[in-house]
Design a protein around this motif. Structure first.
Motif, PDB file in Angstrom:
ATOM      1  N   ASP A 240      -1.116  37.256 -12.093  1.00  0.00           N
ATOM      2  CA  ASP A 240      -1.932  38.164 -11.277  1.00  0.00           C
ATOM      3  C   ASP A 240      -2.742  37.437 -10.209  1.00  0.00           C
ATOM      4  N   TYR A 241      -2.453  36.170  -9.989  1.00  0.00           N
ATOM      5  CA  TYR A 241      -3.249  35.390  -9.028  1.00  0.00           C
ATOM      6  C   TYR A 241      -2.857  35.750  -7.593  1.00  0.00           C
ATOM      7  N   VAL A 248     -11.328  25.531   5.844  1.00  0.00           N
ATOM      8  CA  VAL A 248     -12.624  26.031   6.285  1.00  0.00           C
ATOM      9  C   VAL A 248     -12.903  25.476   7.679  1.00  0.00           C
ATOM     10  N   ALA A 249     -13.060  26.379   8.654  1.00  0.00           N
ATOM     11  CA  ALA A 249     -13.293  25.958  10.033  1.00  0.00           C
ATOM     12  C   ALA A 249     -14.742  25.554  10.263  1.00  0.00           C
ATOM     13  N   SER A 250     -15.657  26.252   9.585  1.00  0.00           N
ATOM     14  CA  SER A 250     -17.082  25.948   9.740  1.00  0.00           C
ATOM     15  C   SER A 250     -17.863  26.646   8.645  1.00  0.00           C
ATOM     16  N   GLY A 251     -19.099  26.219   8.455  1.00  0.00           N
ATOM     17  CA  GLY A 251     -19.959  26.863   7.476  1.00  0.00           C
ATOM     18  C   GLY A 251     -19.644  26.507   6.039  1.00  0.00           C
ATOM     19  N   ILE A 252     -20.283  27.245   5.110  1.00  0.00           N
ATOM     20  CA  ILE A 252     -20.141  26.999   3.670  1.00  0.00           C
ATOM     21  C   ILE A 252     -19.848  28.314   2.962  1.00  0.00           C
ATOM     22  N   PHE A 253     -18.907  28.278   2.037  1.00  0.00           N
ATOM     23  CA  PHE A 253     -18.569  29.442   1.208  1.00  0.00           C
ATOM     24  C   PHE A 253     -18.853  29.128  -0.254  1.00  0.00           C
ATOM     25  N   ARG A 254     -19.350  30.132  -0.982  1.00  0.00           N
ATOM     26  CA  ARG A 254     -19.630  29.977  -2.409  1.00  0.00           C
ATOM     27  C   ARG A 254     -19.167  31.229  -3.152  1.00  0.00           C
ATOM     28  N   PRO A 255     -18.760  31.095  -4.422  1.00  0.00           N
ATOM     29  CA  PRO A 255     -18.434  32.283  -5.228  1.00  0.00           C
ATOM     30  C   PRO A 255     -19.629  33.237  -5.262  1.00  0.00           C
ATOM     31  N   GLY A 256     -19.341  34.516  -5.115  1.00  0.00           N
ATOM     32  CA  GLY A 256     -20.393  35.523  -5.097  1.00  0.00           C
ATOM     33  C   GLY A 256     -20.837  35.922  -3.703  1.00  0.00           C
ATOM     34  N   ASP A 257     -20.436  35.140  -2.668  1.00  0.00           N
ATOM     35  CA  ASP A 257     -20.805  35.489  -1.291  1.00  0.00           C
ATOM     36  C   ASP A 257     -20.159  36.813  -0.882  1.00  0.00           C
ATOM     37  N   GLU A 258     -20.918  37.647  -0.195  1.00  0.00           N
ATOM     38  CA  GLU A 258     -20.357  38.864   0.383  1.00  0.00           C
ATOM     39  C   GLU A 258     -19.634  38.484   1.673  1.00  0.00           C
ATOM     40  N   SER A 268     -15.763  42.451   0.626  1.00  0.00           N
ATOM     41  CA  SER A 268     -15.591  42.121  -0.781  1.00  0.00           C
ATOM     42  C   SER A 268     -16.534  40.966  -1.099  1.00  0.00           C
ATOM     43  N   LYS A 269     -16.367  40.398  -2.301  1.00  0.00           N
ATOM     44  CA  LYS A 269     -17.111  39.205  -2.697  1.00  0.00           C
ATOM     45  C   LYS A 269     -16.125  38.115  -3.116  1.00  0.00           C
ATOM     46  N   ILE A 270     -16.519  36.882  -2.886  1.00  0.00           N
ATOM     47  CA  ILE A 270     -15.665  35.770  -3.301  1.00  0.00           C
ATOM     48  C   ILE A 270     -15.698  35.658  -4.817  1.00  0.00           C
ATOM     49  N   LYS A 271     -14.511  35.676  -5.418  1.00  0.00           N
ATOM     50  CA  LYS A 271     -14.408  35.548  -6.868  1.00  0.00           C
ATOM     51  C   LYS A 271     -14.366  34.082  -7.270  1.00  0.00           C
ATOM     52  N   THR A 272     -13.429  33.335  -6.713  1.00  0.00           N
ATOM     53  CA  THR A 272     -13.323  31.900  -7.002  1.00  0.00           C
ATOM     54  C   THR A 272     -12.924  31.144  -5.734  1.00  0.00           C
ATOM     55  N   ILE A 273     -13.250  29.858  -5.734  1.00  0.00           N
ATOM     56  CA  ILE A 273     -12.758  28.937  -4.707  1.00  0.00           C
ATOM     57  C   ILE A 273     -12.001  27.848  -5.446  1.00  0.00           C
ATOM     58  N   ASP A 274     -10.718  27.737  -5.190  1.00  0.00           N
ATOM     59  CA  ASP A 274      -9.849  26.874  -5.988  1.00  0.00           C
ATOM     60  C   ASP A 274      -9.329  25.697  -5.176  1.00  0.00           C
ATOM     61  N   LEU A 275      -9.257  24.563  -5.849  1.00  0.00           N
ATOM     62  CA  LEU A 275      -8.677  23.352  -5.292  1.00  0.00           C
ATOM     63  C   LEU A 275      -7.732  22.784  -6.334  1.00  0.00           C
ATOM     64  N   TYR A 276      -6.447  22.848  -6.090  1.00  0.00           N
ATOM     65  CA  TYR A 276      -5.443  22.454  -7.074  1.00  0.00           C
ATOM     66  C   TYR A 276      -5.671  23.245  -8.366  1.00  0.00           C
ATOM     67  N   ASP A 277      -6.011  22.562  -9.454  1.00  0.00           N
ATOM     68  CA  ASP A 277      -6.178  23.252 -10.730  1.00  0.00           C
ATOM     69  C   ASP A 277      -7.645  23.343 -11.141  1.00  0.00           C
ATOM     70  N   GLU A 294     -12.800  39.600  -5.179  1.00  0.00           N
ATOM     71  CA  GLU A 294     -12.928  40.546  -6.293  1.00  0.00           C
ATOM     72  C   GLU A 294     -12.122  41.808  -6.055  1.00  0.00           C
ATOM     73  N   ASP A 295     -11.850  42.146  -4.802  1.00  0.00           N
ATOM     74  CA  ASP A 295     -11.107  43.365  -4.477  1.00  0.00           C
ATOM     75  C   ASP A 295      -9.745  43.017  -3.905  1.00  0.00           C
ATOM     76  N   ASP A 296      -8.808  43.920  -4.114  1.00  0.00           N
ATOM     77  CA  ASP A 296      -7.441  43.733  -3.608  1.00  0.00           C
ATOM     78  C   ASP A 296      -7.376  44.260  -2.182  1.00  0.00           C
ATOM     79  N   ILE A 297      -7.378  43.338  -1.223  1.00  0.00           N
ATOM     80  CA  ILE A 297      -7.374  43.706   0.192  1.00  0.00           C
ATOM     81  C   ILE A 297      -6.115  43.155   0.843  1.00  0.00           C
TER      82      ILE A 297
END
Length: 417
Positions: A240-241, A248-258, A268-277, A294-297
């Protein structure tokens, strides 16, 4: 003490035979940044060409045609390290027809070194390269007045060239300009201080580069994530992934950011930020990661994930300072492919607002034809919206290139106004 890992990128520019390749060769040779086998090979080649000593230009002119003709054609990148700093050098051609290569080499530079032949002073190519460095928002310019040995190390000649360059730089967006008189062939004021120009009280070139303060050119405020591809693993573990991969072109992203997906405008909101495993607590420029929401867009390549409270413009009409790089002139209202981050769209040059007269740096409004090396302000219309910032605020989301659909050649590079 400086951070030993601090990296400085600088580019060389100047007219033909101003000594750019010789300067870099001298910089590498005198700072002992060349391996013995490389020195032996260049010494052997120098003897075959009939030189008495080492031809320092051969350290950067790597193409066969360059060595045979004694000119620089392609952008040559060289890497070296001193106890104080790491360096990447882009040695760019001086010929007018290779100005496009200068644009390429300077696009990521922290410092532009512009060489001037002391015998000739400021010429048209000097003005062109200085103006391009200004357009590319390179914060520091070092003007190297080379071949001082051919004018008897004259302070008067040096001061005259400084005055000429200061006059043209006053018309550009340049904040830090430094002048160094030197002889790259003899080594004066490159790595070691010159004994022939005691009237010069400044530092040699290498010391200037080692001690120059370099601030990051990455925008850390405006969060921009151009989507390159959608990751859908076909295995039991990640059935289901759905991840959105990109850099990332600029700025900072974190899980939970709108966040908002542009140009659709869905949030939506960021659920996870993944790097490899592994999962990350934050991602910043220029990291390459995969983001899940978090949402299917419906998101695809060319879309951009941004913070909901800080959005770029989504526009189809943009104004650009354009450097025309192709031998073929721009076709009136011809269709091109515009490449902006991961977004490729069809585009048309609607209007040439003005061109820059390189000899005077004045705006020309009565000549709207774009030829090779022309620098102009143009209006471009795209078939679908681009998510843009001005180049001054964000180098990544503020730059574009144009590609000719018929030949697949890159014809122009531009900075969004």
């Amino acid at each position: 003490m400086l951070d030993n890992n601090q990296l400085l990128r600088f580019t060389t520019a100047g007219s033909v035979d101003d000594g750019k390749s010789t300067l870099i060769g001298r910089l590498l040779y005198d700072s002992k940044s060349i391996f013995e086998d490389q020195i032996a090979a260049i010494e052997n080649t120098s003897k075959k060409k009939g030189h008495d000593g080492v031809d320092l230009a051969l350290f950067t002119d790597g193409l066969k045609d360059e060595r045979e003709q004694g000119i620089t054609i392609d952008v040559a990148y060289r890497y070296f390290t001193t106890p104080k700093r790491k360096f990447i050098i882009a040695d760019t051609p001086g010929h007018i027809q290779y100005t496009r290569n200068m644009v390429t080499g300077a696009s990521t530079a922290n410092v532009a070194t512009i060489l001037i032949d002391a015998r000739h002073g400021v010429i048209e190519q000097t003005k062109r390269h200085a103006f391009i460095a200004s357009l590319l928002q390179i914060p520091h310019i070092i003007v190297c007045v080379n071949k001082m040995d051919l004018v008897d190390f004259s302070e008067e000649v040096f001061n005259k060239i400084v005055a000429e360059f200061e006059e043209i730089s006053s018309k550009m967006l340049v904040t830090d300009v430094r002048f160094i008189p030197m002889s790259a062939l003899l080594g004066d004021n490159v790595v070691n201080r010159s004994k022939n120009m005691s009237w010069y009280q400044g530092a040699p070139m290498l010391h200037t580069l080692e001690t120059m303060h370099i601030s990051s050119d990455i925008n850390k405020v405006d969060a921009r994530f151009p989507v390159q591809t959608v990751i859908r693993p076909q295995n039991e573990t990640h059935r289901d992934y759905r991840g959105y991969a990109g850099r990332v072109a600029s700025g900072i992203f974190r899980p939970g950011d709108e966040v908002t997906v542009m140009p659709s405008g869905f949030t939506s909101k960021i659920k996870t930020i993944d790097l490899y495993d592994s999962e990350l607590e934050e991602a910043h420029a220029p990291m390459s990661v995969s983001i899940t929401l978090e949402d299917d867009i419906d998101i695809s390549r060319g879309d951009m994930i941004v913070r909901s409270n800080n959005k770029p413009e989504a526009v189809q009409d943009i104004e650009v300072m354009l450097c025309w790089l192709n031998n073929t002139s721009a076709k009136p209202r011809a269709k091109y492919t515009i490449k902006h981050t991961s977004n490729d769209q069809k585009a048309m040059i609607k209007e040439v607002v003005y061109k820059i007269d390189i000899s005077t740096l004045d705006r020309v409004t009565d000549n709207k034809e774009l030829n090779m090396n022309d620098i102009s302000k143009v209006k471009i219309r795209t078939t679908k919206p681009l998510m843009i910032d001005s180049y001054r605020e964000n180098r990544t989301t503020g730059s574009i290139i144009l590609v000719d659909d018929a030949t697949n050649e890159t014809v122009a590079a531009g900075m969004i106004v």
